[in-house]
Design an enzyme around this catalytic site. Structure first.
Site, PDB file in Angstrom:
ATOM      1  N   TRP A 130       0.864  -1.190   0.000  1.00 11.78           N
ATOM      2  CA  TRP A 130       0.000   0.000   0.000  1.00 11.78           C
ATOM      3  C   TRP A 130       0.901   1.240   0.000  1.00 11.78           C
ATOM      4  O   TRP A 130       1.795   1.339   0.850  1.00 11.78           O
ATOM      5  CB  TRP A 130      -0.867  -0.050   1.260  1.00 11.78           C
ATOM      6  CG  TRP A 130      -1.874   1.030   1.423  1.00 11.78           C
ATOM      7  CD1 TRP A 130      -2.777   1.460   0.505  1.00 11.78           C
ATOM      8  CD2 TRP A 130      -2.111   1.797   2.612  1.00 11.78           C
ATOM      9  NE1 TRP A 130      -3.564   2.451   1.042  1.00 11.78           N
ATOM     10  CE2 TRP A 130      -3.167   2.678   2.336  1.00 11.78           C
ATOM     11  CE3 TRP A 130      -1.533   1.816   3.882  1.00 11.78           C
ATOM     12  CZ2 TRP A 130      -3.672   3.569   3.275  1.00 11.78           C
ATOM     13  CZ3 TRP A 130      -2.024   2.698   4.826  1.00 11.78           C
ATOM     14  CH2 TRP A 130      -3.083   3.568   4.518  1.00 11.78           C
ATOM     15  N   ASP A 211      -1.281  -6.174   8.929  1.00 13.52           N
ATOM     16  CA  ASP A 211      -2.223  -5.137   8.498  1.00 13.52           C
ATOM     17  C   ASP A 211      -3.476  -5.883   8.037  1.00 13.52           C
ATOM     18  O   ASP A 211      -3.471  -6.568   7.011  1.00 13.52           O
ATOM     19  CB  ASP A 211      -1.616  -4.309   7.362  1.00 13.52           C
ATOM     20  CG  ASP A 211      -2.506  -3.131   6.995  1.00 13.52           C
ATOM     21  OD1 ASP A 211      -3.680  -3.118   7.410  1.00 13.52           O
ATOM     22  OD2 ASP A 211      -2.032  -2.217   6.288  1.00 13.52           O
ATOM     23  N   LYS A 246     -13.937  -1.217   5.451  1.00 15.14           N
ATOM     24  CA  LYS A 246     -14.425  -1.992   4.310  1.00 15.14           C
ATOM     25  C   LYS A 246     -15.526  -2.959   4.739  1.00 15.14           C
ATOM     26  O   LYS A 246     -16.598  -2.984   4.150  1.00 15.14           O
ATOM     27  CB  LYS A 246     -13.294  -2.791   3.656  1.00 15.14           C
ATOM     28  CG  LYS A 246     -11.945  -2.134   3.687  1.00 15.14           C
ATOM     29  CD  LYS A 246     -11.784  -1.032   2.684  1.00 15.14           C
ATOM     30  CE  LYS A 246     -10.447  -0.345   2.926  1.00 15.14           C
ATOM     31  NZ  LYS A 246     -10.084   0.648   1.979  1.00 15.14           N
TER      32      LYS A 246
HETATM   33  C1  LMR Z   1      -6.879   1.917  -0.616  1.00 14.68           C
HETATM   34  O1  LMR Z   1      -5.823   1.277  -0.602  1.00 14.68           O
HETATM   35  O2  LMR Z   1      -7.381   2.368  -1.663  1.00 14.68           O
HETATM   36  C2  LMR Z   1      -7.639   2.148   0.662  1.00 14.68           C
HETATM   37  O3  LMR Z   1      -6.996   1.519   1.706  1.00 14.68           O
HETATM   38  C3  LMR Z   1      -7.937   3.571   0.914  1.00 14.68           C
HETATM   39  C4  LMR Z   1      -6.731   4.383   1.294  1.00 14.68           C
HETATM   40  O4  LMR Z   1      -6.777   5.012   2.356  1.00 14.68           O
HETATM   41  O5  LMR Z   1      -5.749   4.409   0.540  1.00 14.68           O
END
Ligand code: LMR
Length: 397
Positions: A130, A211, A246
């Site tokens: 992420w 996570d 989510k």
């Molecule tokens: C994402 O990865 O799109 C979500 O977890 C929202 C975010 O906060 O980035």
């Protein structure tokens, strides 16, 4: 002081939503941010959530502060959902949970806690991960590094390379692993692979940080918790950063939790006192509403049943879209094999589209995806699928 500031780049994910909202094309599709959409392209408030809110509104007696670590009933509910009802970790009070503003808040509290207790510890992130992960840990002044995770050619976890990298991580460092529904690839560890990772962490003294933002979006509430539970079997100490954005659709309520597991109840209580300092110096105490909703639903058998059905509907719709996407690409004459998308789990898949193809999708067709090629499968519907797949066929040619 402000005269010489240069603008910062837009956020890789939330910046896309800003651009999407400005786009006048009525056929535009947002496959960027990880937000669930139903078959009509809406992000609904769950029936279970509305009902819990009605009850809360009528019984609410105060808006006084919550404790620094949040609602006690919420903490218990979070632990039971992650570990299972009667898990020894819960029974023996080895877990301390702080209610946080979203999963990002949980990660930041984890980061501040690690920095406070062990400032030299490095945080190891999957490659890819992420895009906010390195920023969250970097902002807490921790060093970050990455371990190989994804085999892009085979569209699967690069497990051998991953283990080879993990084997040289020094004791005391932190290993961040996505608990399920890996963001951005949708490729998860099997239970055998979890066993190997958890045993390695226990053997080498590496602290796992899971996570865990998508429980129930992959294969089911229990199935998606196998990683957490296998780590619980092997490791005396670990952290779980959870989110209910989510699976309860509570995105804007910012409701998450950091759970710390220690070898014994005394160590957990001592660690919790430091978690509370991290919270107090950051946002003081959490907002109440989202945590109250989650605690109300998980604590009421009827509401919980309604929620589990709604969660299954979201999961099933995403998995159905995965299959329809693969079929429709085929119908549109796309020769490249996208069948891996149907095997992956959670909201996301790595499409394999290059940054230039992602840009072409946006410029020519008003379809928004993350520059890395990550697509949010939950943004697909039966009505936008043909337009989407025709556009992908166009940019691949
Ligand atoms: C994402 O990865 O799109 C979500 O977890 C929202 C975010 O906060 O980035």
């Amino acid at each position: 002081m402000f005269e010489t500031i240069k603008p910062a780049p837009p956020d890789a994910i939330l910046g896309l939503t800003e651009a999407f909202q400005k786009d006048p094309n009525p056929r535009k599709i947002n496959l960027g941010v990880g937000v669930y959409k139903d078959g009509r392209g809406q992000t609904p408030v769950l029936v279970s959530v509305k009902e819990a809110e009605k009850r809360l509104l009528s019984s609410e007696a105060t808006k006084s502060y919550l404790p620094i670590d949040g609602l006690a009933a919420y903490a218990t509910a979070c632990q039971e959902l992650a570990f299972g009802g009667d898990h020894p970790i819960v029974r023996e009070a080895r877990a301390a949970t702080v209610q946080t503003p979203g999963g990002t808040g949980a990660l930041r509290v984890a980061a501040d806690f690690v920095r406070r207790i062990s400032p030299q510890a490095k945080v190891w992130l999957s490659d890819p991960t992420w895009p906010n992960h390195p920023n969250v840990f970097g902002s807490a002044a921790l060093n970050v590094a990455s371990y190989p995770y994804f085999d892009a050619a085979g569209n699967r976890v690069a497990f051998d390379s991953m283990m080879a990298a993990l084997e040289v991580i020094p004791a005391g460092d932190v290993l961040l692993v996505h608990g399920c529904c890996h963001n951005p690839t949708g490729a998860d560890l099997s239970s055998e692979q979890w066993q190997a990772v958890a045993a390695l962490c226990a053997g080498r003294g590496i602290l796992p940080l899971l996570d865990f933002a998508y429980q129930g979006f992959g294969n089911g509430l229990e199935e998606d918790a196998i990683g957490v539970r296998i780590v619980a079997d092997h490791c005396d100490e670990f952290l779980v950063a959870g989110s209910f954005s989510k699976n309860f659709g509570l995105y804007n309520e910012r409701v998450g939790a950091l759970t710390l597991v220690a070898a014994g109840a005394d160590a957990a209580a001592a660690a919790q006192s430091h978690l509370k300092i991290c919270v107090r110096t950051n946002y003081s105490n959490p907002p109440a509403h989202g945590g109250q909703i989650v605690a109300a639903i998980l604590g009421d058998p009827e509401l919980r049943q309604t929620w589990e059905v709604e969660l299954a509907e979201m999961r099933d719709r995403i998995n159905a879209m995965r299959h329809l996407f693969v079929e429709t690409l085929d119908e549109q004459g796309v020769a490249r094999d996208f069948s891996f998308i149907a095997q992956q789990r959670g909201m996301f898949s790595f499409s394999g589209l290059t940054p230039a193809q992602v840009q072409a999708l946006r410029e020519r067709h008003s379809i928004y995806a993350v520059g890395s090629g990550r697509i949010n499968v939950a943004g697909m519907t039966e009505s936008n699928m043909e337009y989407l797949c025709a556009a992908i066929a166009d940019v691949l040619n």
